[in-house]
Design a protein around this motif. Structure first.
Motif, mmCIF file in Angstrom:
data_model
loop_
_atom_site.group_PDB
_atom_site.id
_atom_site.type_symbol
_atom_site.label_atom_id
_atom_site.label_comp_id
_atom_site.label_asym_id
_atom_site.label_seq_id
_atom_site.Cartn_x
_atom_site.Cartn_y
_atom_site.Cartn_z
ATOM 1 N N VAL A 22 -1.909 -1.284 -3.889
ATOM 2 C CA VAL A 22 -2.868 -0.178 -3.795
ATOM 3 C C VAL A 22 -2.112 1.148 -3.751
ATOM 4 C CG1 VAL A 22 -4.646 0.886 -2.350
ATOM 5 C CG2 VAL A 22 -4.434 -1.585 -2.429
ATOM 6 N N VAL A 23 -2.615 2.127 -4.485
ATOM 7 C CA VAL A 23 -2.123 3.506 -4.328
ATOM 8 C C VAL A 23 -3.298 4.369 -3.896
ATOM 9 C CG1 VAL A 23 -1.063 5.512 -5.436
ATOM 10 C CG2 VAL A 23 -0.373 3.203 -6.128
ATOM 11 N N ILE A 24 -3.142 5.030 -2.774
ATOM 12 C CA ILE A 24 -4.151 6.002 -2.339
ATOM 13 C C ILE A 24 -3.766 7.341 -2.961
ATOM 14 C CG2 ILE A 24 -5.166 7.176 -0.341
ATOM 15 C CD1 ILE A 24 -4.290 4.637 1.294
ATOM 16 N N VAL A 25 -4.660 7.872 -3.776
ATOM 17 C CA VAL A 25 -4.376 9.120 -4.494
ATOM 18 C C VAL A 25 -5.069 10.272 -3.754
ATOM 19 C CG1 VAL A 25 -4.529 10.344 -6.688
ATOM 20 C CG2 VAL A 25 -4.256 7.840 -6.670
ATOM 21 N N CYS A 26 -4.273 11.078 -3.080
ATOM 22 C CA CYS A 26 -4.818 12.221 -2.333
ATOM 23 C C CYS A 26 -5.061 13.374 -3.304
ATOM 24 C CB CYS A 26 -3.827 12.672 -1.264
ATOM 25 S SG CYS A 26 -3.472 11.405 -0.030
ATOM 26 N N LEU A 86 0.859 -1.186 0.000
ATOM 27 C CA LEU A 86 0.000 0.000 0.000
ATOM 28 C C LEU A 86 0.894 1.234 0.000
ATOM 29 C CD1 LEU A 86 -3.166 0.703 2.045
ATOM 30 C CD2 LEU A 86 -1.266 2.309 2.203
ATOM 31 N N ASP A 87 0.674 2.117 -0.954
ATOM 32 C CA ASP A 87 1.454 3.360 -1.007
ATOM 33 C C ASP A 87 0.498 4.547 -1.079
ATOM 34 O OD1 ASP A 87 3.649 4.995 -1.031
ATOM 35 O OD2 ASP A 87 4.568 4.115 -2.801
ATOM 36 N N ILE A 88 1.017 5.706 -0.767
ATOM 37 C CA ILE A 88 0.176 6.911 -0.749
ATOM 38 C C ILE A 88 0.835 7.986 -1.594
ATOM 39 C CG2 ILE A 88 -0.886 8.689 0.698
ATOM 40 C CD1 ILE A 88 -0.918 6.717 2.984
ATOM 41 N N CYS A 89 0.057 8.513 -2.533
ATOM 42 C CA CYS A 89 0.514 9.616 -3.377
ATOM 43 C C CYS A 89 -0.095 10.894 -2.808
ATOM 44 C CB CYS A 89 0.046 9.344 -4.817
ATOM 45 S SG CYS A 89 0.410 10.688 -5.937
ATOM 46 N N PHE A 90 0.748 11.773 -2.292
ATOM 47 C CA PHE A 90 0.252 12.927 -1.535
ATOM 48 C C PHE A 90 -0.420 13.993 -2.390
ATOM 49 C CE2 PHE A 90 3.642 12.102 1.928
ATOM 50 C CZ PHE A 90 2.750 11.362 2.678
#
Ligand code: 3SL
Length: 235
Positions: A140-144, A4-8
């Motif tokens: 998964v990429v969480i796109v903020c 799981l990664d997060i794109c700020f």
């Protein structure tokens, strides 16, 4: 184990490889919270647009139109971007389709479409998002959505909350973005609404007398519903 990664910010998306992954698009204040609420209120589907004119043109096809720019309802549209627009006291929305455009949220969604699956995340449907990504078993990429290309607290904290729900099934420690978001979530979690009072967008919304929207959007798991991108619409 999938990661799981997060794109700020949508500006950073070119650094993330979306094909083969699930994108969770998040704009807690307020686009994705409003889209979840709209579908929960009986809207048939939501079509997101980047531009005001494309969105406005959907009125001729029978759509309710919703538009926000700089936190305010754009002129000539049926709705703004408040989740309360879809609840009792707002317009009758049951069985209607909605075309929506917002400053950051709908743009972030359009920039995420290279992913294998694109879903809409909010605190309001946090567990529904977690269930879906567990079933997919992909990275998964969480796109903020952020604010005009910049980092924001509320979308990042959502990323930390989702990482917590998924820590048994996903590698949630592999990126500094996820570690930072998780630490912010731990700080915010005891009183999310109070914590977010310091965020720039809450202050922007408070200036527009939208306190009640923030209080609504920080509720956890109100809806067991997952807006998913299919054939050019969110259903
Ligand atoms: O930027 C967006 O997409 C909106 O969600 C911002 S606002 O909360 O409606 O001001």
């Amino acid at each position: 184990m999938p990661a799981l990664d997060i794109c700020f910010s949508p500006e950073l998306l070119p650094l993330y490889e979306l094909p083969g992954k699930v994108a969770v698009v998040v704009d807690i204040l307020r686009a994705t919270s409003s889209i979840v609420t709209a579908l929960a209120a009986g809207v048939t589907h939501v079509v997101p647009f980047s531009e005001l004119e494309e969105c406005r043109a959907m009125a001729a096809k029978g759509y309710l139109t919703a538009a926000e720019r700089d936190g305010q309802q754009a002129e000539g549209f049926d709705l703004g971007n408040s989740p309360f627009g879809y609840l009792d006291g707002g317009l009758p929305v049951l069985g209607r389709a909605v075309a929506i455009t917002t400053t950051n949220g709908t743009r972030a969604l359009h920039l995420s479409l290279a992913a294998d699956a694109v879903v809409i995340g909010a605190f309001l449907n946090l567990e529904a998002v977690a269930d879906f990504v567990r079933q997919q078993g992909k990275d998964v990429v969480i796109v903020c959505a952020g604010w005009k290309g910049r980092f924001n607290l509320e979308d990042t904290i959502f990323g930390g909350a989702l990482a917590e729900r998924l820590q048994a099934d996903f590698d949630t420690t592999g990126s500094d973005a996820t570690l930072a978001a998780s630490q912010l979530w731990q700080q915010a979690k005891p009183d999310l609404a109070a914590y977010l009072l310091q965020s720039a967008h809450v202050r922007r919304l408070n200036g527009l007398e939208a306190h009640q929207d923030m209080a609504f959007c920080v509720q956890l798991d109100t809806y067991d519903l997952l807006p998913i991108w299919r054939d050019g619409r969110l259903v």
